[in-house]
Design an enzyme around this catalytic site. Structure first.
Site, short mmCIF file in Angstrom:
data_model
loop_
_atom_site.label_atom_id
_atom_site.label_comp_id
_atom_site.label_asym_id
_atom_site.label_seq_id
_atom_site.Cartn_x
_atom_site.Cartn_y
_atom_site.Cartn_z
N GLU A 130 -2.05 0.76 -9.74
CA GLU A 130 -0.89 1.65 -9.81
C GLU A 130 0.33 0.79 -10.13
OE1 GLU A 130 -1.73 5.24 -6.60
OE2 GLU A 130 -0.91 3.38 -5.84
N ASN A 136 -3.23 6.35 -2.21
CA ASN A 136 -3.23 6.32 -0.74
C ASN A 136 -2.67 7.62 -0.16
OD1 ASN A 136 -4.46 3.87 -0.49
ND2 ASN A 136 -2.58 2.71 -0.11
N SER A 194 0.83 -1.22 0.00
CA SER A 194 0.00 0.00 0.00
C SER A 194 0.85 1.25 0.00
CB SER A 194 -0.85 0.05 1.27
OG SER A 194 -1.70 -1.04 1.33
N HIS A 209 -0.08 -2.15 -7.50
CA HIS A 209 -0.96 -1.89 -6.37
C HIS A 209 -2.42 -1.92 -6.80
CE1 HIS A 209 -2.30 1.10 -3.03
NE2 HIS A 209 -2.48 -0.14 -2.66
N1 3HC Z 1 -16.06 -7.33 -2.77
C1 3HC Z 1 -16.20 -7.77 -4.03
N2 3HC Z 1 -17.12 -7.25 -4.89
C2 3HC Z 1 -17.93 -6.26 -4.45
C3 3HC Z 1 -17.83 -5.78 -3.13
C4 3HC Z 1 -16.84 -6.35 -2.28
N3 3HC Z 1 -16.65 -5.93 -1.02
N4 3HC Z 1 -18.76 -4.81 -2.97
C5 3HC Z 1 -19.41 -4.70 -4.15
N5 3HC Z 1 -18.90 -5.57 -5.03
C6 3HC Z 1 -19.32 -5.76 -6.42
C7 3HC Z 1 -20.77 -6.10 -6.62
O1 3HC Z 1 -20.99 -7.49 -6.62
C8 3HC Z 1 -21.07 -5.51 -7.99
O2 3HC Z 1 -20.61 -6.41 -8.99
P1 3HC Z 1 -21.32 -6.48 -10.46
O3 3HC Z 1 -21.10 -5.14 -11.10
O4 3HC Z 1 -20.60 -7.60 -11.16
O5 3HC Z 1 -22.75 -6.76 -10.23
C9 3HC Z 1 -20.18 -4.27 -8.05
O6 3HC Z 1 -19.17 -4.46 -7.06
C10 3HC Z 1 -20.93 -3.00 -7.73
O7 3HC Z 1 -21.52 -3.22 -6.48
P2 3HC Z 1 -22.84 -2.52 -5.98
O8 3HC Z 1 -23.62 -2.00 -7.14
O9 3HC Z 1 -23.53 -3.38 -4.99
O10 3HC Z 1 -22.27 -1.42 -5.05
P3 3HC Z 1 -21.81 0.01 -5.31
O11 3HC Z 1 -22.31 0.61 -6.59
O12 3HC Z 1 -22.15 0.65 -4.05
O13 3HC Z 1 -20.22 -0.14 -5.46
C11 3HC Z 1 -18.06 -0.20 -4.58
C12 3HC Z 1 -19.47 -0.75 -4.48
C13 3HC Z 1 -17.49 -0.51 -5.97
C14 3HC Z 1 -17.21 -0.84 -3.51
C15 3HC Z 1 -18.13 1.38 -4.42
O14 3HC Z 1 -18.80 1.69 -3.23
C16 3HC Z 1 -16.77 2.04 -4.40
O15 3HC Z 1 -16.19 2.31 -5.43
N6 3HC Z 1 -16.26 2.36 -3.19
C17 3HC Z 1 -14.96 2.99 -3.00
C18 3HC Z 1 -13.93 1.95 -2.77
C19 3HC Z 1 -12.54 2.53 -2.69
O16 3HC Z 1 -12.32 3.71 -2.49
N7 3HC Z 1 -11.52 1.65 -2.82
C20 3HC Z 1 -10.14 2.04 -2.73
C21 3HC Z 1 -9.70 2.09 -1.31
S1 3HC Z 1 -7.96 2.40 -1.10
C22 3HC Z 1 -7.23 0.87 -1.30
O17 3HC Z 1 -7.85 -0.14 -1.51
C23 3HC Z 1 -5.74 0.86 -1.24
C24 3HC Z 1 -5.20 -0.06 -0.20
O18 3HC Z 1 -3.80 -0.07 -0.31
C25 3HC Z 1 -5.58 0.34 1.20
#
Ligand code: 3HC
Length: 407
Positions: A152, A190, A119, A140
């Site tokens: 990334e 991040n 990360s 990443h």
């Molecule tokens: N795991 C796996 N798949 C998931 C999931 C999860 N936790 N949550 C949702 N999904 C899938 C669903 O099954 C759906 O799949 P489909 O398109 O094939 O049907 C798709 O994602 C869209 O889901 P939903 O329509 O139910 O939900 P949303 O429209 O609310 O989207 C989300 C969910 C994509 C997680 C959205 O809320 C989002 O983009 N959130 C932000 C996440 C983010 O910022 N991530 C980066 C964090 S930083 C990081 O990871 C770096 C690390 O180093 C810490």
């Protein structure tokens, strides 16, 4: 070099998701862990993602089985003798990562690429611990890796251009959007997300608003989920670790909120432990507000500060401007990475922080940051690249030029 076979080391949730992403593209992948339970958890994660597709009618049970058959779980390095790339997703400790790469040096062919899903940690330092620093690169993924489009790609000091090109092509073959980011602590996304998540936590512990109020305001602003929902999904141990690391590298402007320590010490690590900022299930938790009261009563945190969504989002914009100045990525790549890596939108458009600042007006952003700096401290002081543009009259959309140019 074309990638015919891959391996993932570290079968936690992230490792399992990465193996799913690779198998989904049709490539065989070996998934390794030293702990049988973790290996089972990684395989279960991949299966769960495929099962969701089956349940939604996007895939048949037979197709799911064929994809799952591409993933070979193992507790040893069996199967690593002909892999073209290994992605490590082991715990975020430099000593563990170095040890894993040293072991891999012994079992993989010399042309195998070593990619790290770290990360925030230094790719150059990992490369230096191997016999092939030119083949070591950051790759990443973002959580949930099966959904988020961004990868990334981070070259270390000694990474060859060929390795970068190979990993960019590999990421594209996984249907991801690769963005090449220069090495800096936290890389790009991040580094930008952390000041925002940290400020949300400071606002919470200072009693400026509740977790639900903050989450709701941020979603109304345009993020797909609020900061506390996101941190509970990522894991508070991960957030606290990244936060501490960025603080040690960037100094005071990244000083972590005190609440992180308390939540982690209490084992409230987010969804994975059933409790973090929120209870899962249950929502808002009295335990968290009790911790906040303790912090306030001990004088460890300020009280009575005000919440505004700008307090959270403008530090992210400020950090993005610094990344422009440091050439961490191009202006359009910074915006694209934030859209693809965090789902950022503004006013209904999928645009990133620099385009958002252009819309708001860079003079407005600078004035608000100065006001926040007076109220809450120097961590809000507007960065030089923002002030420079304002002085030059590059105020954004309204003057035809800001970070981007407008017709
Ligand atoms: N795991 C796996 N798949 C998931 C999931 C999860 N936790 N949550 C949702 N999904 C899938 C669903 O099954 C759906 O799949 P489909 O398109 O094939 O049907 C798709 O994602 C869209 O889901 P939903 O329509 O139910 O939900 P949303 O429209 O609310 O989207 C989300 C969910 C994509 C997680 C959205 O809320 C989002 O983009 N959130 C932000 C996440 C983010 O910022 N991530 C980066 C964090 S930083 C990081 O990871 C770096 C690390 O180093 C810490």
């Amino acid at each position: 070099m074309y990638i015919f076979k891959a391996a993932v080391v570290g079968a936690g949730t992230m490792g399992g998701e990465i193996a799913q992403v690779i198998s989904f593209s049709g490539l065989p992948v070996v998934l390794k862990d030293i702990d049988e339970k973790m290996l089972e958890r990684g395989m279960a994660k991949a299966r769960e993602i495929y099962q969701r597709r089956v349940d939604k009618g996007k895939m048949s049970a037979g197709e799911m089985q064929a994809k799952m058959d591409l993933i070979t779980p193992t507790l040893t390095y069996e199967g690593f003798e002909d892999v073209d790339i290994v992605i490590e997703a082991v715990p975020e400790r430099m000593d563990i990562k170095k040890r894993v790469f040293q072991e891999l040096d012994e079992v993989c062919p010399e042309q195998t690429i070593f990619a790290s899903n770290t990360s925030a940690l230094s790719i150059s330092e990992m490369g230096a611990a191997t016999k092939r620093p030119h083949k070591v690169v950051g790759m990443h993924f973002f959580n949930p890796a099966s959904v988020m489009k961004l990868v990334e790609v981070i070259p270390g000091l000694d990474t060859s251009q060929e390795t970068v090109d190979d990993v960019v092509m590999f990421a594209e073959s996984l249907r991801k959007i690769p963005v090449v980011v220069q090495e800096c602590p936290g890389f790009l996304v991040n580094r930008l997300l952390m000041p925002y998540l940290n400020e949300a936590t400071k606002a919470l512990e200072e009693g400026a608003a509740t977790a639900t109020e903050i989450d709701r305001a941020v979603v109304e602003w345009g993020m797909p989920m609020g900061p506390f929902t996101l941190m509970d999904m990522l894991g508070l141990d991960v957030c606290a670790h990244v936060g501490q690391y960025l603080y040690s590298e960037y100094g005071d402007r990244m000083e972590p909120a005190r609440l992180f320590e308390k939540l982690v010490a209490a084992g409230r690590l987010g969804e994975k432990t059933g409790a973090g900022f929120y209870d899962h299930p249950g929502g808002e938790s009295e335990v968290v507000y009790k911790m906040i009261k303790e912090l306030q009563d001990s004088g460890a945190v300020r009280t009575g500060t005000k919440f505004s969504v700008e307090r959270l989002m403008y530090p992210l914009i400020n950090e993005a401007a610094l990344c422009v100045q440091e050439h961490i990525a191009s202006i359009s790549d910074i915006d694209m990475a934030m859209v693809a890596g965090s789902g950022m939108t503004y006013g209904g458009e999928r645009i990133g922080p620099l385009a958002i600042a252009d819309k708001i007006g860079l003079d407005v952003v600078v004035a608000k940051l100065e006001e926040l700096a007076k109220e809450l401290g120097p961590r809000f002081l507007p960065s030089r690249p923002l002030k420079l543009r304002v002085r030059a009259g590059h105020l954004g959309v309204k003057t035809g030029k800001g970070f981007h140019e407008y017709a």
